[in-house]
Every structure is written in structure tokens, then in C-alpha cells.
Design an enzyme around this catalytic site. Sequence first.
Site, PDB file in Angstrom:
ATOM      1  N   CYS A 132       0.842  -1.195   0.000  1.00 36.38           N
ATOM      2  CA  CYS A 132       0.000   0.000   0.000  1.00 36.38           C
ATOM      3  C   CYS A 132       0.881   1.250   0.000  1.00 36.38           C
ATOM      4  O   CYS A 132       2.023   1.230  -0.471  1.00 36.38           O
ATOM      5  CB  CYS A 132      -0.980  -0.007   1.184  1.00 36.38           C
ATOM      6  SG  CYS A 132      -2.394   1.116   0.953  1.00 36.38           S
ATOM      7  N   ASP A 201      -3.265   1.810   9.577  1.00 31.75           N
ATOM      8  CA  ASP A 201      -4.402   2.720   9.718  1.00 31.75           C
ATOM      9  C   ASP A 201      -4.796   2.847  11.180  1.00 31.75           C
ATOM     10  O   ASP A 201      -5.234   3.899  11.619  1.00 31.75           O
ATOM     11  CB  ASP A 201      -5.578   2.245   8.874  1.00 31.75           C
ATOM     12  CG  ASP A 201      -5.426   2.685   7.432  1.00 31.75           C
ATOM     13  OD1 ASP A 201      -6.077   3.661   7.053  1.00 31.75           O
ATOM     14  OD2 ASP A 201      -4.626   2.079   6.707  1.00 31.75           O
TER      15      ASP A 201
END
Length: 329
Positions: A132, A201
Amino acid sequence: MTDGPPLAEAVEATADDIATMEIRGAATIARAAAEAVAEQAAETDADTPAAFERTMRHAGRRLYGTRPTAVSLPNALRYTLGRMAGDDVETLRSSLLAATTAFTDRLDRAQRDLGRVGANRIRDGDTVMTHCHSTDALACVEAAVGQGKEVSAIVKETRPRNQGHITATELREMGVDVTLVVDSAARRYLDDVDHVLVGADSIAADGGVVNKIGTSGLAVNARERGVPIMVAAQTIKLHPDTLTGHTVEIEMRDESEVIADDARADIGDIAVENPAFDVTPPRYVDAIVTESGQFPPESIVTLMRELFGESADRPWEEPDGTTGSASSA
């Protein structure tokens, strides 16, 4: 959108951009939310302290509802709205504007400090594998390069939104040699890797790491190969609600990210699942790098308690538990 007092255009635009991932990345989301709070505080024409506070809580709820898994968002709201204090509108406004400035300044320092901590784990000549796109993870590489170390990277494309392309672009701008691979090829290349370097996150109290879907599988494969897994995460990504047993919500995104409408129609009656994140158990993580230092995952709860106590307030909620609609205002 929740009912309540009118919101500044900046709040609505920021909320939309966060929801559609035009604004992405935990630190970027946190900064955007804090700046939107500042815009709302500066623009509101509320003429009583109670009306001002209702408006600010409404702005907080609008922003909070956009990305349930991006814990930096509620942490930004906790920092800013939680410091709203005063007996008149101007004092309340000043306290919020000062809090948002302090928060964004802290964000600037945090990533630089985190990068220096993470760079200490990267040696000259190392190859990292990324998954990512994480500005925190890239800060570690950038600091290592700044120390004169030669670093190369194997970058996973990271379907379905191909955030790895952003990572590859930014690494090349740093002068890092980059090899882009499809997600399913990661295991093949782990023998050529010195570190798996990912962001987060959110991080739970037990050290579990919530990150882009595919992180957990990569961590399992890396552990089998003996490749250490380093998670780079500012403390704004710690998830204080998990101190009281709250389960981190995994966001399900639109199926159109996975398959186009015409292709779906051609296939026939199928279900499409598109989870945005997964949870990597702490036993697969070697170190969590923050601006406060590096920690084994089982120790992150100590840092979390230092920052947030045993639980976390939700200053965007109304004191009486209502949604803040016009009828309750």
C-alpha cells in the site's frame, strides 16, 4: 450527513474527500480534519457559547462518519474539539484555533521523528518490501537515504486501488531503486528482502495492526521466511477504544473498485466483497516504530495508556447522547 447547524463549506468538502479517498493516508486525513475544524471555528456565526459548541460538535460528527477505520480522524477530533474551552464565543473560538495549530505542528514533528527512529533499523544496502502507501513508512526510507544509505525497494502494487504506484513514484523521487510486483508475487521475492516495511491505519491495544487488506498475509509469509516486519505508525494511529475491548471496524468498500459493472453482468449472479483492511496479529510483528520510539507490539498498550488513559472521550457527541438534530438543539 447528520442533521444539525449549518456547516462550513470546508467541512463538507473535506468530509466528501475523505470518504471518497481523495484525501488518504492517516496523517493527511488527520491534518485535513483538524484544518476543517479550524475553518468551522473561524466561520461560524453562532452568537452563544452553547450554539458554538453545538456547531463544532456537528462538524465533528460529519467528519467522524466518513472513515470508521481511520483512527487518526477521531484522534484529531479528540485533540482539537477536546481542547475547546471558554465562557464566551471568542474564547471558545480561540481555544479551538490554538488547538488545531498545535495539532498540525505536532504532526509535522511526529513524522520527522518517526523517520529518524525507523531509519536506525535500515542498514546500508538493505532492500525493503512495501504494501500500500504510507507516508510514515516512506519517512523511514527517506531518513535512511538522508543518512547516506543505499536502499532499494520491492513495491507491491496493492490491488484494488494500486496505491503501490504512489509509493513507487515517491521512492523513485528519493533516488531509491524500485521493483514493482503484483501482489501475488510477494512470496517469491521475500528471499531478496531485508525488511517488510508497512504503515498502519490503526493499532489496537494488544499490538494488532490494522492496515490495507493483504498486510496480514504478507506478514505471515515474511515470518515464515525470517524477514522482520516493521510497522511505522505515528501515535495518532493508536486506537484508544480498544483499551475497553472495542473491536476495530473493518470498512467494506464499493464493489466497483474490484470489478466493472459490465464485467459483473457478464459473469452473472455473484457476490463481491471488498474489505479495505485486515488485522495482523502482534505475533507476526517485530517492531512498531513511532515518534516516541520503537516498541515490541505487546508494549504498545503502555504508550497508549500514557497518551489516552484507560479510555477515550468522544467530544463530537452531544452531552445528552442525542444526534444534535434541530429538534434537540
